[in-house]
Design a protein around this motif. Structure first.
Motif, PDB file in Angstrom:
ATOM      1  N   ASP A 204       1.109  -1.394   0.100  1.00 45.24           N
ATOM      2  CA  ASP A 204       0.071  -0.028   0.646  1.00 45.24           C
ATOM      3  C   ASP A 204       0.544   1.202   0.007  1.00 45.24           C
ATOM      4  OD1 ASP A 204      -2.173  -1.211  -0.142  1.00 45.24           O
ATOM      5  OD2 ASP A 204      -2.973  -1.406   2.017  1.00 45.24           O
ATOM      6  N   VAL A 205       1.642   1.571   0.397  1.00 43.32           N
ATOM      7  CA  VAL A 205       2.402   2.769   1.102  1.00 43.32           C
ATOM      8  C   VAL A 205       3.649   2.186   0.003  1.00 43.32           C
ATOM      9  CG1 VAL A 205       4.083   3.668   2.287  1.00 43.32           C
ATOM     10  CG2 VAL A 205       2.468   2.182   3.639  1.00 43.32           C
ATOM     11  N   VAL A 315     -10.638   0.954   5.521  1.00 40.79           N
ATOM     12  CA  VAL A 315     -11.138   1.547   4.651  1.00 40.79           C
ATOM     13  C   VAL A 315     -10.224   2.462   3.283  1.00 40.79           C
ATOM     14  CG1 VAL A 315     -12.964   3.889   4.015  1.00 40.79           C
ATOM     15  CG2 VAL A 315     -13.726   2.002   5.316  1.00 40.79           C
ATOM     16  N   TYR A 316      -9.429   3.297   4.254  1.00 40.57           N
ATOM     17  CA  TYR A 316      -8.278   4.592   4.230  1.00 40.57           C
ATOM     18  C   TYR A 316      -7.487   3.522   2.696  1.00 40.57           C
ATOM     19  CZ  TYR A 316      -4.549   7.459   3.069  1.00 40.57           C
ATOM     20  OH  TYR A 316      -3.565   8.301   3.164  1.00 40.57           O
ATOM     21  N   ARG A 317      -6.891   2.543   3.121  1.00 42.33           N
ATOM     22  CA  ARG A 317      -5.911   1.602   2.604  1.00 42.33           C
ATOM     23  C   ARG A 317      -6.328   0.909   1.446  1.00 42.33           C
ATOM     24  NH1 ARG A 317      -0.851   3.564   3.037  1.00 42.33           N
ATOM     25  NH2 ARG A 317      -0.522   2.692   5.491  1.00 42.33           N
ATOM     26  N   ILE A 318      -8.329   0.452   1.115  1.00 38.36           N
ATOM     27  CA  ILE A 318      -9.057   0.717   0.222  1.00 38.36           C
ATOM     28  C   ILE A 318      -9.246   1.409  -1.010  1.00 38.36           C
ATOM     29  CG2 ILE A 318     -11.044  -0.403  -1.135  1.00 38.36           C
ATOM     30  CD1 ILE A 318     -11.432  -2.089   2.385  1.00 38.36           C
ATOM     31  N   VAL A 319      -9.029   2.545  -0.869  1.00 42.33           N
ATOM     32  CA  VAL A 319      -9.021   3.663  -1.402  1.00 42.33           C
ATOM     33  C   VAL A 319      -7.743   4.203  -1.835  1.00 42.33           C
ATOM     34  CG1 VAL A 319     -10.359   6.166  -1.618  1.00 42.33           C
ATOM     35  CG2 VAL A 319     -11.457   4.974  -0.057  1.00 42.33           C
ATOM     36  N   GLN A 320      -6.852   4.178  -1.121  1.00 40.55           N
ATOM     37  CA  GLN A 320      -5.583   4.458  -1.676  1.00 40.55           C
ATOM     38  C   GLN A 320      -5.626   3.231  -2.339  1.00 40.55           C
ATOM     39  OE1 GLN A 320      -2.313   3.612   1.183  1.00 40.55           O
ATOM     40  NE2 GLN A 320      -1.745   5.585   1.066  1.00 40.55           N
ATOM     41  N   GLU A 321      -5.620   2.156  -2.456  1.00 40.62           N
ATOM     42  CA  GLU A 321      -4.847   0.881  -3.611  1.00 40.62           C
ATOM     43  C   GLU A 321      -6.066   1.038  -4.345  1.00 40.62           C
ATOM     44  OE1 GLU A 321      -2.826  -1.736  -5.588  1.00 40.62           O
ATOM     45  OE2 GLU A 321      -2.606  -0.438  -3.750  1.00 40.62           O
ATOM     46  N   SER A 322      -6.945   1.243  -4.357  1.00 43.09           N
ATOM     47  CA  SER A 322      -8.482   1.845  -6.006  1.00 43.09           C
ATOM     48  C   SER A 322      -8.051   2.913  -6.831  1.00 43.09           C
ATOM     49  CB  SER A 322      -9.618   1.847  -5.005  1.00 43.09           C
ATOM     50  OG  SER A 322      -9.973   0.444  -4.568  1.00 43.09           O
ATOM     51  N   LEU A 323      -7.254   3.787  -6.170  1.00 40.34           N
ATOM     52  CA  LEU A 323      -7.071   5.065  -6.791  1.00 40.34           C
ATOM     53  C   LEU A 323      -5.350   5.107  -7.466  1.00 40.34           C
ATOM     54  CD1 LEU A 323      -8.512   8.254  -4.314  1.00 40.34           C
ATOM     55  CD2 LEU A 323      -9.170   6.938  -6.621  1.00 40.34           C
ATOM     56  N   GLY A 367      -2.149  -7.960  -8.713  1.00 38.32           N
ATOM     57  CA  GLY A 367      -2.974  -9.035  -8.271  1.00 38.32           C
ATOM     58  C   GLY A 367      -2.715  -8.741  -6.896  1.00 38.32           C
ATOM     59  N   ILE A 368      -1.592  -7.932  -6.012  1.00 36.44           N
ATOM     60  CA  ILE A 368      -1.044  -7.894  -4.830  1.00 36.44           C
ATOM     61  C   ILE A 368      -2.378  -7.090  -4.227  1.00 36.44           C
ATOM     62  CG2 ILE A 368       0.666  -7.301  -2.956  1.00 36.44           C
ATOM     63  CD1 ILE A 368       2.838  -7.959  -5.029  1.00 36.44           C
ATOM     64  N   GLY A 369      -2.532  -5.976  -5.014  1.00 34.54           N
ATOM     65  CA  GLY A 369      -3.409  -4.944  -4.371  1.00 34.54           C
ATOM     66  C   GLY A 369      -4.563  -5.604  -4.234  1.00 34.54           C
ATOM     67  N   VAL A 404     -16.700  -1.916  -2.062  1.00 34.59           N
ATOM     68  CA  VAL A 404     -16.395  -3.270  -0.856  1.00 34.59           C
ATOM     69  C   VAL A 404     -17.183  -2.559  -0.183  1.00 34.59           C
ATOM     70  CG1 VAL A 404     -15.095  -3.403   1.371  1.00 34.59           C
ATOM     71  CG2 VAL A 404     -13.532  -3.362  -0.934  1.00 34.59           C
ATOM     72  N   THR A 405     -17.749  -3.515   0.893  1.00 29.91           N
ATOM     73  CA  THR A 405     -19.400  -3.587   1.366  1.00 29.91           C
ATOM     74  C   THR A 405     -18.504  -3.782   3.274  1.00 29.91           C
ATOM     75  OG1 THR A 405     -20.784  -3.508   0.289  1.00 29.91           O
ATOM     76  CG2 THR A 405     -21.047  -4.345   2.611  1.00 29.91           C
TER      77      THR A 405
END
Length: 413
Positions: A204-205, A315-323, A367-369, A404-405
């Protein structure tokens, strides 16, 4: 960071459960010392009796005593044979001629050694055969006139106590081994979970930051002559992202260090020291992504602010990885939206774009993300989906949707 604390907790419980007293631990580490004590306990009284009150055929007594001492040296490797040998020699010893229960000490020590390492059926078999050997040898000595009374065998309290102690010791050791195996398995699972978490955090980072930095550097380079102010702003943003990435890397690498009491006390909170979602969006906007952030309502923002910090980190990491995936893979995207809402007690995170291009490919780390986002959702009992948006009249350009839910009020597993 909690997994690291859990690993340390498992190790601490292991040490507490498996801790032995110093005396017992010393004898476990020096088994031959215990063998010497057993030999001396059987030999010294016999030799003292032979010296103080020499019976007839004293030389036979010395031979039997020496044979017993020699046999007991192998009591751990051949307990069944040693039991039969020592009770036979002890019964033959002339000093036992007047004893009602010959081989008293020898039988007790040998039975304990047998019960300590053998199955219960083998132990009982050895006990019965040894008692039979004592009776047979004693009876023979009665017939030839060496003994005057028949030996008393079976149900001897000392032999039964030695047998019970041996069985109990073996059961305690088996329980200890089982607990140790269980704790080792838990340590391995905790370590594997921690490695997976650190891998996801590093991805992520590093993945996010490097992608943004490359985009910022490219924008600064292309706009240096025509738009120097924009290029300068991009370079300033690049510096901020690089500094923040360095801090995150140092924080993550601290987790891999050895025992550190100060660090351990701060681990529970250190993983949630993240920028706000608005700051995250600003970083991507500075990198050239046409991005908007949509939070359903003030009530949604309020409830999210009161949510579990671990959930908000996910939630933050999911948004970050998606963007990051959008910035890395989506070509010609003119609209990107990250939306967060609440519906029937669930947090719904969705990132959509209208770009073109595959979101996974042969690149290193592909695929890791997606896997990391799925694992973050699963940790809270949530659901994850990611895929192309079907082309239709409403969405003629297609695009990509990551959704994501996550239920509110559910602790991380």
């Amino acid at each position: 960071m909690a997994n690291h604390v859990n690993t340390l907790g498992v190790t601490t419980r292991r040490n507490a459960v498996l801790q032995r007293s110093r005396v017992v631990g010393w004898f476990v580490e020096h088994p031959r010392v215990a063998d010497i004590f057993v030999i001396l306990a059987c030999v010294i009284p016999a030799v003292a009796t032979l010296v103080i009150e020499p019976p007839a055929h004293t030389w036979v007594g010395y031979l039997c005593t020496g044979g017993i001492a020699l046999a007991f040296w192998w009591r751990r490797s051949h307990p069944f044979r040693v039991l039969l040998i020592v009770v036979t020699l002890a019964t033959m010893n002339p000093i036992s001629a007047a004893a009602a229960s010959p081989a008293f000490l020898e039988s007790s020590f040998a039975l304990f050694a047998l019960a300590n390492v053998s199955r219960l059926r083998t132990t009982i078999k050895g006990y019965l055969i040894s008692e039979g050997a004592i009776f047979a040898v004693g009876s023979l000595l009665v017939f030839i006139g060496v003994r005057e009374t028949w030996p008393v065998v079976l149900l001897q309290p000392a032999s039964l106590v030695a047998l019970a102690l041996g069985v109990a010791t073996q059961a305690g050791r088996a329980r200890r081994d089982a607990i140790e195996e269980l704790i080792v398995a838990r340590e391995e699972r905790a370590a594997a979970a921690e490695r997976a978490r650190i891998t996801a955090e590093m991805h992520d980072v590093v993945g996010h930051s490097v992608t943004v930095m490359v985009a910022l550097a490219g924008g600064a380079a292309s706009g240096w002559e025509k738009h120097p102010e924009r290029a300068r702003a991009a370079l300033e943003q690049l510096n901020k992202v690089g500094a923040r990435t360095l801090e995150d890397m140092q924080r993550i690498l601290q987790v891999i260090r050895g025992q550190d009491d100060d660090l351990n006390r701060s681990l529970e909170k250190s993983g949630h020291n993240l920028p706000t979602l608005q700051e995250l969006v600003s970083t991507f906007q500075a990198a050239g992504l046409p991005l908007t952030l949509a939070i359903e309502s003030e009530q949604t923002a309020s409830r999210l602010g009161q949510a579990d910090p671990a959930l908000m980190t996910s939630v933050y990491r999911i948004v970050q990885e998606s963007l990051t995936n959008v910035l890395r893979h989506a070509s010609d995207a003119t609209h990107v939206e990250a939306s967060i809402g609440l519906e029937t007690g669930e947090v719904i995170v969705a990132v959509t774009d209208n770009g073109r291009g595959a979101r996974t490919g042969p690149t290193r780390g592909a695929g890791i993300g997606l896997r990391a986002m799925r694992e973050r959702a699963n940790a809270f009992g949530g659901r994850f989906s990611a895929g192309p948006i079907p082309r239709s009249e409403d969405a003629p350009g297609g695009g990509w949707l990551t959704r994501v839910t996550i239920p509110l009020g559910v602790a991380s597993r």
